[in-house]
Design a protein around this motif. Structure first.
Motif, PDB file in Angstrom:
ATOM      1  N   ALA A   1       0.825  -1.195   0.000  1.00  0.00           N
ATOM      2  CA  ALA A   1       0.000   0.000   0.000  1.00  0.00           C
ATOM      3  C   ALA A   1       0.868   1.257   0.000  1.00  0.00           C
ATOM      4  CB  ALA A   1      -0.929  -0.005   1.207  1.00  0.00           C
ATOM      5  N   GLN A   2       2.200   1.032   0.174  1.00  0.00           N
ATOM      6  CA  GLN A   2       3.086   2.203   0.233  1.00  0.00           C
ATOM      7  C   GLN A   2       3.659   2.552  -1.131  1.00  0.00           C
ATOM      8  OE1 GLN A   2       3.571  -0.063   3.126  1.00  0.00           O
ATOM      9  NE2 GLN A   2       2.069   1.354   3.977  1.00  0.00           N
ATOM     10  N   ALA A   3       3.023   2.102  -2.179  1.00  0.00           N
ATOM     11  CA  ALA A   3       3.445   2.422  -3.530  1.00  0.00           C
ATOM     12  C   ALA A   3       4.855   1.955  -3.822  1.00  0.00           C
ATOM     13  CB  ALA A   3       3.311   3.930  -3.820  1.00  0.00           C
ATOM     14  N   GLU A   4       5.319   0.838  -3.141  1.00  0.00           N
ATOM     15  CA  GLU A   4       6.632   0.295  -3.453  1.00  0.00           C
ATOM     16  C   GLU A   4       6.449  -0.871  -4.395  1.00  0.00           C
ATOM     17  OE1 GLU A   4       8.088  -0.913   0.269  1.00  0.00           O
ATOM     18  OE2 GLU A   4       8.289   1.118   1.033  1.00  0.00           O
ATOM     19  N   GLY A   5       6.263  -0.609  -5.670  1.00  0.00           N
ATOM     20  CA  GLY A   5       6.104  -1.706  -6.608  1.00  0.00           C
ATOM     21  C   GLY A   5       6.306  -1.193  -8.001  1.00  0.00           C
ATOM     22  N   ASP A   6       6.200  -2.149  -8.956  1.00  0.00           N
ATOM     23  CA  ASP A   6       6.431  -1.781 -10.336  1.00  0.00           C
ATOM     24  C   ASP A   6       5.195  -1.164 -10.961  1.00  0.00           C
ATOM     25  OD1 ASP A   6       8.820  -2.904  -9.916  1.00  0.00           O
ATOM     26  OD2 ASP A   6       8.310  -4.827 -10.826  1.00  0.00           O
ATOM     27  N   PHE A   7       4.010  -1.740 -10.575  1.00  0.00           N
ATOM     28  CA  PHE A   7       2.779  -1.340 -11.251  1.00  0.00           C
ATOM     29  C   PHE A   7       1.760  -0.869 -10.224  1.00  0.00           C
ATOM     30  CE2 PHE A   7       4.447  -5.130 -13.533  1.00  0.00           C
ATOM     31  CZ  PHE A   7       5.095  -4.408 -14.528  1.00  0.00           C
TER      32      PHE A   7
ATOM     33  N   GLY B   1      -7.748  -4.587  -9.153  1.00  0.00           N
ATOM     34  CA  GLY B   1      -8.140  -4.172 -10.493  1.00  0.00           C
ATOM     35  C   GLY B   1      -6.995  -3.366 -11.060  1.00  0.00           C
ATOM     36  N   THR B   2      -6.606  -3.660 -12.305  1.00  0.00           N
ATOM     37  CA  THR B   2      -5.588  -2.836 -12.963  1.00  0.00           C
ATOM     38  C   THR B   2      -6.162  -2.420 -14.303  1.00  0.00           C
ATOM     39  OG1 THR B   2      -4.526  -4.613 -14.161  1.00  0.00           O
ATOM     40  CG2 THR B   2      -3.797  -4.233 -11.895  1.00  0.00           C
ATOM     41  N   ALA B   3      -5.397  -1.696 -15.062  1.00  0.00           N
ATOM     42  CA  ALA B   3      -5.912  -1.176 -16.320  1.00  0.00           C
ATOM     43  C   ALA B   3      -6.410  -2.296 -17.226  1.00  0.00           C
ATOM     44  CB  ALA B   3      -4.825  -0.370 -17.021  1.00  0.00           C
ATOM     45  N   HIS B   4      -5.698  -3.399 -17.342  1.00  0.00           N
ATOM     46  CA  HIS B   4      -6.038  -4.411 -18.340  1.00  0.00           C
ATOM     47  C   HIS B   4      -6.452  -5.761 -17.809  1.00  0.00           C
ATOM     48  CE1 HIS B   4      -4.139  -1.437 -20.905  1.00  0.00           C
ATOM     49  NE2 HIS B   4      -4.863  -1.984 -21.887  1.00  0.00           N
ATOM     50  N   HIS B   5      -6.078  -6.080 -16.614  1.00  0.00           N
ATOM     51  CA  HIS B   5      -6.429  -7.415 -16.146  1.00  0.00           C
ATOM     52  C   HIS B   5      -6.738  -7.402 -14.646  1.00  0.00           C
ATOM     53  CE1 HIS B   5      -2.000  -6.939 -16.411  1.00  0.00           C
ATOM     54  NE2 HIS B   5      -2.134  -7.124 -15.114  1.00  0.00           N
ATOM     55  N   ALA B   6      -7.457  -8.440 -14.245  1.00  0.00           N
ATOM     56  CA  ALA B   6      -7.707  -8.610 -12.812  1.00  0.00           C
ATOM     57  C   ALA B   6      -6.603  -9.499 -12.266  1.00  0.00           C
ATOM     58  CB  ALA B   6      -9.068  -9.264 -12.596  1.00  0.00           C
ATOM     59  N   LEU B   7      -6.308  -9.357 -11.000  1.00  0.00           N
ATOM     60  CA  LEU B   7      -5.186 -10.079 -10.415  1.00  0.00           C
ATOM     61  C   LEU B   7      -5.552 -10.430  -8.973  1.00  0.00           C
ATOM     62  CD1 LEU B   7      -2.354 -10.682 -11.587  1.00  0.00           C
ATOM     63  CD2 LEU B   7      -1.544  -8.627 -10.428  1.00  0.00           C
TER      64      LEU B   7
ATOM     65  N   ALA C   1      -4.065 -11.575  -5.280  1.00  0.00           N
ATOM     66  CA  ALA C   1      -2.842 -11.717  -4.508  1.00  0.00           C
ATOM     67  C   ALA C   1      -3.205 -12.349  -3.178  1.00  0.00           C
ATOM     68  CB  ALA C   1      -2.204 -10.357  -4.282  1.00  0.00           C
ATOM     69  N   PHE C   2      -2.323 -13.275  -2.707  1.00  0.00           N
ATOM     70  CA  PHE C   2      -2.575 -13.884  -1.410  1.00  0.00           C
ATOM     71  C   PHE C   2      -1.479 -13.419  -0.461  1.00  0.00           C
ATOM     72  CE2 PHE C   2      -1.948 -17.165   1.779  1.00  0.00           C
ATOM     73  CZ  PHE C   2      -3.242 -17.346   2.234  1.00  0.00           C
TER      74      PHE C   2
ATOM     75  N   ALA D   1       0.334  -0.848  -4.964  1.00  0.00           N
ATOM     76  CA  ALA D   1       1.408  -1.111  -5.920  1.00  0.00           C
ATOM     77  C   ALA D   1       1.726  -2.595  -5.853  1.00  0.00           C
ATOM     78  CB  ALA D   1       2.633  -0.305  -5.563  1.00  0.00           C
ATOM     79  N   TYR D   2       2.020  -3.225  -7.018  1.00  0.00           N
ATOM     80  CA  TYR D   2       2.332  -4.651  -6.972  1.00  0.00           C
ATOM     81  C   TYR D   2       3.537  -4.938  -7.846  1.00  0.00           C
ATOM     82  CZ  TYR D   2      -0.204  -5.034 -11.421  1.00  0.00           C
ATOM     83  OH  TYR D   2      -0.636  -4.888 -12.693  1.00  0.00           O
ATOM     84  N   ARG D   3       4.097  -6.117  -7.600  1.00  0.00           N
ATOM     85  CA  ARG D   3       5.310  -6.522  -8.305  1.00  0.00           C
ATOM     86  C   ARG D   3       5.122  -7.982  -8.691  1.00  0.00           C
ATOM     87  NH1 ARG D   3       9.928  -5.151  -4.613  1.00  0.00           N
ATOM     88  NH2 ARG D   3       9.797  -3.094  -5.557  1.00  0.00           N
ATOM     89  N   LEU D   4       5.594  -8.349  -9.912  1.00  0.00           N
ATOM     90  CA  LEU D   4       5.517  -9.733 -10.367  1.00  0.00           C
ATOM     91  C   LEU D   4       6.949 -10.248 -10.505  1.00  0.00           C
ATOM     92  CD1 LEU D   4       2.865  -9.172 -13.194  1.00  0.00           C
ATOM     93  CD2 LEU D   4       2.434  -9.845 -10.818  1.00  0.00           C
TER      94      LEU D   4
END
Lengths: 279, 310, 359
Positions: free
Chosen positions: C290-296, C315-321, C323-324, C338-341
């Motif tokens: 939640a601290q905006a430390e990610g790529d997307f 929810g993101t611009a193009h796909h649902a994702l 996370a656990f 923010a999330y990172r893959l």
């Protein structure tokens, strides 16, 4: 209308209709009984009374003591009993095959069995007579048993099939894995579970054989191998003025069939339900 | 648990090809007794019987037995009694089936929901089925007989009959005597069959329909009838064929009379065969009946298939 | 006990094929689970091993014997059915010793074996009852007892736990595992429940449409699914699948997601420039913050607390994702995340064939 008044009137209608059915079903049988215990001298004077002012068992005594009735009765019990047992055995086997196997020619078998239900059996009388007389099967109870067995196997097969359809296949598969052959699984696991079906089939066939008139009349000409219907018909023509005795004989003919039927009728519904579930 | 073997391993007794054969034969062993019995006692005699239709077979004439082609069928075409019996068969079959079905359906609906005393009521109303058919016939003949039976007197009192007479001897209404006896005897068949079908309708479908707002009548027309339709089709089919062939009641009650007014095709066959001893002609009539019933069954089965597919 | 060898086995009903050329070798003592959606042919395969279904072509061996033509009774195997298939007219005792009676086992021996099995399964007090008086779990135990008294060459299980409620299913799962540990009998277990498959199996056989998709240990299938079907079938919550294209940028290999964003491809992944692929990533491998430390960037659409952890639907611009996360987070809907893959956790499949790209 309030809901309780509505439900009361609903139940009144329900029981009222059922009372009508019961009366309609039982009245003819009641009348048979009534005439059979009416002494001859009251028969005409009290023709439409619901119960005679005097009753007597004289007609029954006459029928039992002075007619061949006990012999006919015995013949009918032998014929119907043997037919019922034989048909149930044979139909259990074929009904099981229809329920459990997919085999080449199954549709032909169903077709064959349906066709046997579609023509007047009258037309078989002469050919069967010709087939049976050189074999000594005319004028014989054995001959009647063979004919009745053949006639009843198709319907009994469908009946037994519907009972088997109600028993999960898993059960005999489990038995086969436990080390039983299919036939042993059939005898030790499936048949015991189909006892209601067996009872229904026995009762159904017994009643049918008990009623059969045509072949009993045509294949048997001697009194000592006559069955009940033939005897009763002979009785009717011989004593056509004596209603009391005829009806006493009729009541006696009714007893075994009705007893049997009362015992098995609820299994009949169960069995057909099991079959209907499958469609 | 110990590892001692519980039993000797059952060594297969037969080599593989034989086992495969035995496995394939298995269903046929189960049906063999039925097939042999039906073939010898019904199928072969049926074919022999059908062959009589093309032969001159009269028991009283020792020189008969010759092949006469379609002679019997030509005679049949101009036989007024046969055509009358066809008409009577339609009336007899249609009236009997329709009444048995209507009364049977109502009875099945009455018996479907539990109520105190259902077991005993069910046993009593199904009882007529157990009555031997010839005895049903005799019994109803007696009931219609003004000498010992109450029915003519009651009907006269109600104004249905002008005088307490036997309807079985009145040519215009005699056929209704055997029909009433037949309805009495046959209601249980429909009631049992339909009751069984009713009891296999899943209860939750009715609950769902009630919640959706369907009243009793809508539940009947929208759930009960569609569920019963295949059973009804097959029961009506079997019963129609069976009743068309069912001559016992007529032979016992009226013998086809008065003046052939209650003669149906199957009782006419009986009359030809055993009163006139003309087996050839009787077989020709029977063949016509068989063909008509097969055609009828075929139509009904097609109808049922299309119902089931829907 | 014995090994079971299935070679080139096919099955068709008329012209409809239901099993295509199945090859499978099961070691002596191994516990193998056949898993797949209903209609995938797993039960048919099991029933062919049992002898309840014919074999169209191919061979099945139990131990050294080819059993193709053997009747079930001669195969010396035991089976537990989904419906339990207890004989309703026999007592628990008679259900359990039926197979022994058929083999004319001496009475004392039989009594001993049955009581040993009954106490192992906690059925001692029920031996004289009829199956209909037992609860679902008890019936299941009787079905197991009936199998173990025989000491067969192999146990076959056909969805044995499907008719039990969740709690009982979990408990019986453990008991079956213990039983196998104690007896060590070769077992084939059919289920559509991937949790049962993962927890019980030495090896899992994943099947779909009559074809074996992958055979391997539970973790093999989880960590290196060979195709999209296995990736999607194994694992709960299910794997995320994202459409993407492979890009070779000089020495650097990238994956262009359908959103246009680019992430580095996993090391050693094959494929060619411009190849359409599907990228799979397990929900627990998606790293969110939640601290905006990610790529997307994405936002929270739904939060499912599971006790054990939390599933966060993004929810993101193009796909649902999905996370656990193990933490008990409770983001309000709409929270920016923010999330990172991580590249090492990505599974790359060819978009057309659904097969995992070679490495």
């Amino acid at each position: 209308m309030t809901s309780s008044a509505r439900s009361t009137s609903h139940w009144l209608l329900h029981y009222g209709l059922l009372a009508f059915y019961v009366a309609f079903a039982l009245f003819p049988l009641y009348w048979l009984l009534k005439v059979s215990v009416t002494p001859n001298d009251l028969l005409y004077s009290e023709g439409i009374r619901l119960w005679p002012s005097r009753s007597s068992l004289a007609h029954y005594t006459f029928v039992l003591a002075h007619s061949d009735f006990p012999l006919f009765f015995k013949n009918s019990v032998i014929v119907s009993g043997s037919t019922a047992v034989l048909v149930t055995l044979i139909a259990a086997l074929s009904g099981y095959a229809m329920s459990r196997f997919d085999f080449r020619g199954k549709m032909w078998l169903v077709g064959l069995m349906l066709i046997t239900q579609m023509f007047p059996l009258v037309m078989l009388v002469a050919p069967i007579f010709k087939l049976f007389s050189p074999l000594g099967l005319t004028n014989s109870l054995t001959g009647l048993v063979i004919v009745y067995t053949a006639f009843n196997v198709p319907f009994a097969t469908f009946l037994m099939q519907s009972f088997f359809d109600g028993i999960p296949k898993d059960l005999e598969e489990a038995a086969m894995i436990d080390g039983a052959s299919r036939f042993r699984a059939f005898r030790q696991i499936i048949l015991p579970l189909t006892l209601p079906g067996v009872a229904a089939t026995l009762g159904f066939v017994f009643t049918a054989a008990w009623s059969e008139l045509l072949f009993a009349l045509m294949l048997v000409s001697k009194a000592d191998a006559s069955t009940f219907p033939v005897g009763l018909l002979g009785f009717v023509s011989k004593f056509s003025v004596d209603f009391g005795q005829m009806m006493a004989a009729g009541v006696l003919a009714l007893i075994p069939a009705c007893l049997f039927f009362l015992l098995i009728q609820r299994y009949l519904v169960q069995g057909l339900t099991a079959g209907a579930v499958k469609g | 648990m110990s590892t001692m073997p519980l039993y000797e391993e059952a060594a297969p007794r037969r080599p593989a090809p034989l086992r495969r054969l035995a496995l394939g034969l298995e269903p046929y062993l189960y049906i063999a007794p039925s097939v042999i019995l039906i073939a010898t006692i019904m199928l072969v005699p049926l074919i022999v019987g059908l062959s009589y239709a093309f032969r001159d077979m009269q028991l009283i004439n020792p020189f008969s037995g010759g092949f006469i082609g379609l002679e019997h069928f030509r005679a049949l075409w101009t036989d007024a009694a046969f055509w009358l019996s066809m008409k009577n068969t339609l009336v007899w079959t249609f009236a009997s089936v329709a009444l048995q079905f209507a009364f049977g359906l109502v009875l099945a609906l009455l018996l479907n929901s539990p109520f105190p005393g259902r077991g005993i009521v069910q046993a009593l109303v199904f009882l007529p089925w157990a009555v031997p058919t010839f005895l049903s016939g005799l019994n109803w003949a007696w009931l219609f007989n003004p000498v010992v039976g109450p029915l003519p007197h009651w009907m006269a009192a109600l104004g249905i009959l002008p005088a307490p007479e036997n309807i079985l001897s009145d040519p215009s209404v005699a056929i209704w005597g055997p029909i009433i006896a037949n309805v009495w005897w046959g209601i249980p068949f429909f009631a049992i069959t339909l009751l069984a079908a009713l009891q296999s309708i899943p209860q939750d479908i009715y609950e769902a329909a009630s919640i959706d707002g369907a009243g009793a009548w809508r539940r009947f027309t929208d759930i009960t009838l569609p569920f019963l339709a295949p059973t009804i089709a097959i029961a009506v089919l079997l019963r129609t064929v069976w009743i068309a062939n069912f001559a016992d009641l007529i032979i016992v009650m009226t013998n086809g009379g008065p003046a052939d007014q209650t003669q149906i095709v199957s009782s006419y066959i009986f009359t030809q065969a055993f009163r006139r001893l003309d087996f050839g002609y009787a077989s020709a009539i029977a063949m016509v009946l068989l063909v008509l019933l097969l055609a009828y069954s075929f139509v009904i089965i097609l109808l049922r298939q299309s119902l089931l597919r829907r | 006990m014995a090994s079971i060898d299935i070679q080139g086995v096919r099955k068709s009903y008329g012209t409809v094929p239901v099993l295509h050329n199945v090859d499978l070798s099961i070691q002596d003592g191994e516990f193998v689970v056949l898993v797949g959606p209903s209609g995938c042919g797993k039960s048919t395969l099991l029933r062919m091993v049992a002898g309840l279904e014919g074999i169209t072509s191919g061979a099945i061996r139990i131990g050294e014997r080819v059993v193709n033509e053997l009747a079930p009774k001669d195969r010396d195997i035991a089976m537990v059915f989904q419906s339990y298939a207890l004989y309703p007219h026999m007592t628990v005792r008679d259900n359990m010793n039926y197979s022994l009676r058929l083999r004319r086992t001496p009475a004392e021996r039989m009594a001993h074996v049955v009581s040993a099995a009954a106490s192992k399964l906690g059925l001692d007090t029920f031996l004289d009852r009829k199956p209909r008086t037992l609860s679902g779990g008890q019936r299941q135990r009787v079905a197991m007892g009936r199998s173990i008294v025989r000491q067969p060459q192999a146990f076959l299980f056909d969805e044995p736990l499907s008719n039990l409620d969740a709690r009982l299913r979990e408990q019986m799962r453990v008991e079956i595992k213990k039983l196998h540990r104690d007896l060590g009998t070769t077992s084939i277990y059919v289920t559509h429940d991937q949790v049962e498959a993962m927890t019980l199996a030495d090896r899992i056989v994943a099947m779909n449409g009559g074809v074996v998709q992958q055979v391997g240990t539970p973790l093999d299938l989880y960590e290196r699914p060979t195709n999209l079907f296995v990736a999607g079938f194994i694992g709960s919550p299910a794997i995320n699948i994202i459409n993407a294209v492979l890009r070779h940028d000089g020495e650097q290999r990238l994956i262009a997601l359908e959103s246009g964003e680019r992430i580095p491809a996993p090391p050693r992944v094959g494929g060619h420039d411009g190849q359409a692929v599907k990228v799979g990533i397990r929900p627990e491998d998606v790293q969110i913050s939640a601290q905006a430390e990610g790529d997307f960037a994405g936002h929270v659409e739904l939060v499912e607390p599971m006790g054990l952890g939390t599933i966060v639907h993004l929810g993101t611009a193009h796909h649902a994702l999905k996370a656990f996360v193990v933490e008990r987070v409770n983001y309000p809907v709409g929270t920016n995340i923010a999330y990172r893959l991580p590249a090492s956790k990505l599974h790359i499949f060819d978009a057309k064939t659904g097969q995992r790209l070679p490495e």
